[in-house]
Each structure stands twice: as structure tokens, then as C-alpha cells.
Write an enzyme that holds these catalytic residues in place. Structure first.
Site, short mmCIF file in Angstrom:
data_model
loop_
_atom_site.label_atom_id
_atom_site.label_comp_id
_atom_site.label_asym_id
_atom_site.label_seq_id
_atom_site.Cartn_x
_atom_site.Cartn_y
_atom_site.Cartn_z
N LYS A 69 8.94 -0.05 4.91
CA LYS A 69 8.31 1.22 4.57
C LYS A 69 9.36 2.13 3.96
O LYS A 69 10.43 2.34 4.54
CB LYS A 69 7.68 1.87 5.81
CG LYS A 69 6.47 1.13 6.34
CD LYS A 69 5.72 1.91 7.41
CE LYS A 69 4.88 3.02 6.80
NZ LYS A 69 3.98 3.64 7.79
N ASP A 121 -4.32 7.89 14.48
CA ASP A 121 -4.92 7.27 13.30
C ASP A 121 -5.47 5.89 13.62
O ASP A 121 -5.20 4.91 12.91
CB ASP A 121 -3.90 7.18 12.16
CG ASP A 121 -4.58 7.05 10.79
OD1 ASP A 121 -5.80 7.32 10.70
OD2 ASP A 121 -3.89 6.68 9.81
N PHE A 168 3.03 9.75 2.78
CA PHE A 168 4.45 9.86 3.06
C PHE A 168 5.27 8.65 2.63
O PHE A 168 6.48 8.74 2.53
CB PHE A 168 4.69 10.06 4.57
CG PHE A 168 4.11 11.33 5.12
CD1 PHE A 168 3.95 12.44 4.32
CD2 PHE A 168 3.71 11.39 6.44
CE1 PHE A 168 3.42 13.61 4.83
CE2 PHE A 168 3.17 12.55 6.96
CZ PHE A 168 3.02 13.67 6.15
N THR A 199 4.59 0.92 1.28
CA THR A 199 4.84 -0.22 2.16
C THR A 199 4.92 -1.49 1.32
O THR A 199 4.07 -1.73 0.47
CB THR A 199 3.72 -0.35 3.20
OG1 THR A 199 3.58 0.88 3.91
CG2 THR A 199 4.03 -1.45 4.19
N GLY A 231 0.82 -1.20 0.00
CA GLY A 231 0.00 0.00 0.00
C GLY A 231 0.85 1.25 0.00
O GLY A 231 2.08 1.18 0.13
#
Length: 621
Positions: free
Chosen positions: A67, A165, A48, A51, A44
């Protein structure tokens, strides 16, 4: 996926059919990023970062997540701000994941070309988003989620971190133990009493974040709000949907700032208890001051609203009918005897934590209680008091061999354990005591010195040592169970070693020519060293738990932990009684085999040139 080998390439990931790098035009490709990570596929991408699912070639192709800092922003200032967030995520993962099993651990952080990368633990399981897309949660499942996740939030908040989040996509139910794991700390924020009142960059997900967070004033109650939103979405299966003209949300009316989840439950014919309704309503209040202020407050209400109501028993008064005699009272369980020990003394020691490069990142002072058992007028045996507790025994799915799985919770009672492996001086002192079942070989060593560990003894000889010592002292000395050994080795840690995620031969006696993580190769001494010579202990005050000599445990060998006891006892059912467990690694083995969870075995009647042991006895019998 091919990896561009140009060290200055800003984005080295290329599809397998590429002949030249699609970013820099370089024509040389390899399979590994940084000569270690095999990148499998894109998982995904966000504002920023991107991944990727990957494998760690240096750790037996263990799964991991990479990441890559890949900001979709314009301008030097915005990019620098995005890079700062990315570095902060790495810091948060390192700080939090090392100390909580429901937060992914940071395995590596590095820069290559103009990109930043972090490598983290891969959590095998489904996200709550995937779960709720299949089926709505019921009340019991929501309650269990809160009971499992609120302690994680409490831990995070006590570290002065706000996640910012929380949503179903960022919670994974781990296959191994079905516990929810909180992921994606990319938007997490460190706060203090003064900074929490200052406006910060607004990071949030529409449909989950409260208004104060969208304005840049996130607080602990903001995370609790998002957790409440997550719960009502799991109950109703109603998720926010992004449309051309904005967000469509069947659960929230933005004109009145009112949640409609109770109405939606009624429409779907779903009922939940008034107690849970009150808790969720309290979480979803519009103003932060009207909400719960801490995760512990929510836990308290959740745990104290479970009232089991039952009708009073009907009393039958039929005096004319003879009544049978009452059943005999069950005998109470036997009381455990507190084992008598000499007066305890306190000793201090150094505790060191290293990063994945083997560099020291923390040094602390610890203290523990002990007493010295007198073996003869010149030799003593220091026994350290080990507190009781619980831990996860074995390796997580991404680590170790099949015999270290499945990872499982074990509760261990307090006990005493030798500060060091048994030395040659201690061996000779006990060998001079009367024989119980068999003789003890006074030359069970290759390397000779009084303070070097015994390293060529069989399991049966170790048992004989314990028997003789027990008869002399009146205390029931024995070999540790495998669970007790690992619990004592970890001393409250969850990393591969009690030192951290890797180790070097500067801290233990192992074959440093074979590395474990990203640490450089180190010295290989090719011999044992005096016990305690590295002058660093774990948090329980035990020395040389990693490396030096393999240590016998009482348990027969089992090929995995299926059916293992959960009470710390010796697993003496259905195992191979001719083979006994060895733990801890040795001076001539790689760091990989010196991990806290690493297991091996040897024939019980055989003493290899690296098999030693340490003794324990229970604090209560």
C-alpha cells in the site's frame, strides 16, 4: 512494472514501456522497490492510498500487498492528516495481525522519497463481494460467517479499535481454510472511554455505515451494524449502487430510516428462521443503544437459538411378543493415567519480540512449571510443563516450502518437554545406563563441552537414549511428534519465529550472514554454543527452539501435510520410515531454515554434525 530508481521520486511506479519516469523524469529503472519487492499490478486505489500486488524477492517471491500513501487531497493540513491515518493503519496491522490469524500481518513499513509504504500479508481467496455477485448466501452460510467473524471483531474491539469499514469488499474468504479474513484497517480508529464520546473525522462507506458513524461518533456497535448490513446484502444479493444523483439502495428507505431486507426476501421467495431475523434486526437498529453492544452478545444469541425439535418417540406396548435381550453396553474408553512427576517448581524467564528489522519492540516476563529429572548425582534434565491447546501447523500460503503446506489445525494434549536440547553431559549420563537395543557413542560431537548440545547423533541413537531414560525413571520418555515440536516452538505465536517476523544471531545461534526479512546481517559463530546461553525463551519457557542444532522428531518423512493427523500424534502412516523429520534449524543454517514451520529430514541411521534432539513425555497415558 518498472520502478524509478530516483530515491526522491514521489511515485516510482511506471509502466513497462516508459523510457523516463512519468513523475520525476528520471531515466533509470529497476525491477524492485527498495531492492526487494517486485511490483506486479495495481489492485485498487482509495482516498489515501494505492494498493499493488507484489512479490517479496527476499522470501522466495512470496506474494504480498504493497500500500502506497497516495492521498487525493489538497492542502498541507489535509495531507498531514491523511499521512497520520496511513501510519495508524500500519500500527493497527502490526498490533492486530501479529496476534490473530484472521487479520493480515504487517510485514514492513518504510518511507522512500516523499511516499510512505506498508507491506502486508497477501490473502489468497475471494472477497465476499465477489462471492455474492456469483450467488446469494443461504441462512446456514450467513450463520457460519457470523460464527467465524464475530470472534475477530471481539478481538479487535477488546484492543480498543473500531474498524469503521466493514463490508463485503473488506472480507476475504481465505482459500487455505475457508475462514473470513478482515482486511483494510485504513479507517480503523483507536478509542478510549473518553475519546469515544468526542467527534472524530467521519470515515465510512455509504450503504453500510450507521448515522452516528457518518456524524463522526463511531463506536463498537457501529461495526456490528455494518456486519448486519453485510449479512442482509449477502442474503438478498442487493448491493448499493452509486448513480449520478446519489446512492440507489433497494434495501434501505432513507426517508423513514427503515431497512427493507425482509420485504426483499419475501419478493424473492427466500425464507429464513425467526431466530436469525431477530438477530439481524437487533444488529440493524437505528440508534446504537438499541443494538447489540458487543460481539459476544451476538455470538451468545447465535449459539443459543439453535433448537432441534423432534417428535417424541412412539412407545409400542406389545407385551405378548417376546422382546429380544438389550444389546450389550459398549465398553467405556480406557481412562488415561496421570503420569507421576516430582513436585513442580516455577521458573521465570524473558520473552522478547522483534520487528521485521530485528529490533526489539517488546520485552516481557514469563513463568512456567518444571521439574528436574536426576540422571546421576551431578547431572539433571529440566522438563517443562507444556499446556495443551490448538494451533495452525505449517506455513500460510505466502510463506515457506511446499512441504510446509497445507496449513492445518492441530489439537495437542498437555505434555512435558526438555527446556533445552540434550547436552553432552546428559548424553554421557544416560549412555552410562544399561543398553536396550544398541550402544551409544560417547564421542557424538565435533565441539566439546558439557553444556554444549549433542550434535552428531542418529535417530536410532536418540530412540535408544529415550528407552534407557524411560527404564531408569519409569516415565515414558520419547521423541516429540512433529506436531508437538512445532506447537511447543510457536508457544501461541503465528509469526515465522516465536520472536516475531524475523530473527538475528543476537537472539539465536544461526548463520546471521543470510538475512530473512529486513534485518541487517549479523554474526556467524561457526560453532555451537552452550544451551540457554542467549537467556531468552519462548512463552512456554523453552530455549534454543530456533537454530543451534536440528532436533529429531519421531515422525517418518512426508512430503507435505495432506492427510496429516489433527490430534498431535506421530504421523506414522505411509511416510518414508528410513527418513525422519528434523526441526528447528542449526548453527550453520540461515534464519529461513530456522523458522517455526521449517522442516527437514535425514536418514534415520545417519548422524550429521548438526543433529541433536530434546525429549518429551505425555502428561497422561
Amino acid at each position: 512494472m518498472q520502478i524509478c530508481q530516483n530515491p526522491n521520486c514521489s511515485n516510482p511506479f511506471n509502466p513497462n514501456y516508459s523510457k523516463f519516469c512519468i513523475v520525476c523524469g528520471h531515466g533509470t529503472f529497476g525491477e524492485l522497490l527498495r531492492n526487494r519487492y517486485r511490483v506486479l499490478r495495481l489492485l485498487g486505489e482509495g482516498g489515501f492510498s494505492k494498493t499493488y500486488a507484489a512479490e517479496d524477492a527476499d522470501r522466495l517471491n512470496a506474494p504480498c500487498v504493497i500500500k502506497q500513501f497516495f492521498p487525493q487531497v489538497q492542502g498541507t493540513g489535509q495531507r498531514a492528516k491523511a499521512a497520520e491515518f496511513f501510519k495508524e493503519e500500519a500500527f493497527r496491522l502490526y498490533e492486530l495481525g501479529e496476534n490473530h490469524s484472521q487479520i493480515p500481518r504487517l510485514l514492513a513499513y518504510f518511507e522512500q522519497g516523499s511516499s510512505l509504504y506498508l507491506v502486508q500479508e497477501f490473502i489468497i481467496g475471494k472477497t465476499l463481494l465477489e462471492e455474492v455477485q456469483e450467488q446469494a448466501y443461504n441462512e446456514a452460510e450467513v450463520r457460519q460467517l457470523l460464527l467465524d467473524l464475530l470472534p475477530v471483531l471481539d478481538f479487535v474491539h477488546k484492543k480498543n479499535v473500531i474498524h469503521r469499514d466493514i463490508k463485503p469488499e473488506n472480507i476475504i474468504r481465505r482459500d487455505a481454510d475457508k475462514k473470513p479474513v478482515l482486511i483494510d484497517f485504513g479507517g480503523a480508529k483507536q478509542v478510549t472511554h473518553t475519546s469515544i464520546a468526542r467527534q472524530a473525522t467521519a470515515i465510512y462507506t455509504l450503504g453500510y455505515a450507521p448515522t452516528e458513524q457518518m456524524a463522526g461518533f463511531a463506536c463498537h456497535a457501529s461495526d456490528l451494524y455494518a456486519l448486519g448490513v453485510t449479512c442482509v446484502r449477502l442474503l438478498t444479493q442487493d448491493l448499493p449502487m452509486q448513480h449520478t444523483y446519489g446512492l440507489k439502495d433497494p434495501l434501505y428507505d432513507p426517508m423513514t430510516a427503515k431497512w427493507l431486507w425482509e420485504e426483499r426476501l419475501q419478493q424473492k421467495g427466500i425464507t429464513i428462521s425467526d431466530d436469525l431475523k431477530k438477530i439481524l434486526d437487533h444488529l440493524l437498529q437505528h440508534f446504537p443503544s438499541d443494538r447489540y453492544q458487543s460481539a459476544t452478545e451476538v455470538l451468545y444469541d447465535l449459539e443459543h437459538d439453535l433448537k432441534i425439535e423432534s417428535s417424541p418417540p412412539i412407545e409400542l406396548k406389545i407385551s405378548s411378543i417376546p422382546q429380544p435381550p438389550p444389546p450389550p453396553e459398549p465398553e467405556p474408553p480406557p481412562q488415561k493415567r496421570i503420569v507421576s512427576v516430582p513436585p513442580l517448581e516455577t521458573f521465570d524467564f524473558e520473552i522478547i519480540t522483534v520487528d521485521t528489522g530485528g529490533r526489539e519492540v517488546n520485552r516481557d516476563r514469563g513463568s512456567a512449571k518444571f521439574f528436574a529429572e536426576e540422571l546421576n548425582k551431578n547431572v539433571t534434565l529440566e522438563m517443562v510443563s507444556i499446556p495443551g491447546g490448538s494451533f495452525l501447523m505449517g506455513s500460510p500460503n505466502f510463506e515457506g516450502n511446499a512441504d510446509e503446506h497445507p496449513q492445518h489445525k492441530v489439537i495437542v494434549e498437555p505434555f512435558y518437554m526438555g527446556k533445552y536440547p540434550i547436552t553432552q553431559a546428559q548424553w554421557k549420563a544416560v549412555a552410562a545406563l544399561p543398553q536396550v537395543t544398541q550402544p551409544l557413542n560417547l564421542n557424538s560431537t565435533k565441539f566439546k563441552d558439557a553444556n554444549l548440545p549433542i550434535e552428531k547423533v542418529s535417530w536410532y541413537e536418540a530412540i535408544e537414549f529415550c528407552l534407557r531414560l524411560s527404564l531408569k525413571t519409569g516415565r515414558n520418555y520419547r521423541l516429540p511428534s512433529e506436531a508437538e515440536w512445532e506447537y511447543a516452538c510457536r508457544a501461541g505465536t503465528t509469526t515465522s519465529f516465536h520472536f516475531g517476523e524475523t530473527i538475528t544471531s543476537d537472539l539465536i545461534n544461526c548463520n546471521g550472514s543470510a538475512t530473512y526479512a529486513v534485518e541487517p546481517k549479523s554474526n556467524f559463530r561457526k560453532a555451537t554454543t552452550n544451551v540457554g546461553s542467549f537467556d531468552v525463551a519462548n512463552a512456554f519457557g523453552l530455549y534454543d527452539m530456533h537454530g543451534l542444532v536440528w532436533e529429531w522428531c519421531a515422525d517418518p518423512w512426508h512430503k507435505n501435510y495432506d492427510g496429516a493427523p489433527a490430534d498431535g500424534s506421530v504421523w506414522d502412516v505411509d511416510g518414508d520410515i528410513h527418513r525422519r523429520v528434523l526441526r528447528g534449524g542449526a548453527w550453520n543454517f540461515s534464519a529461513e531454515l530456522c523458522r517455526s514451520a521449517s522442516r527437514s529430514w535425514n536418514e534415520a541411521d545417519d548422524g550429521l554434525r548438526m543433529s541433536g534432539f530434546r525429549v518429551v513425555f505425555s502428561a497422561q497415558e
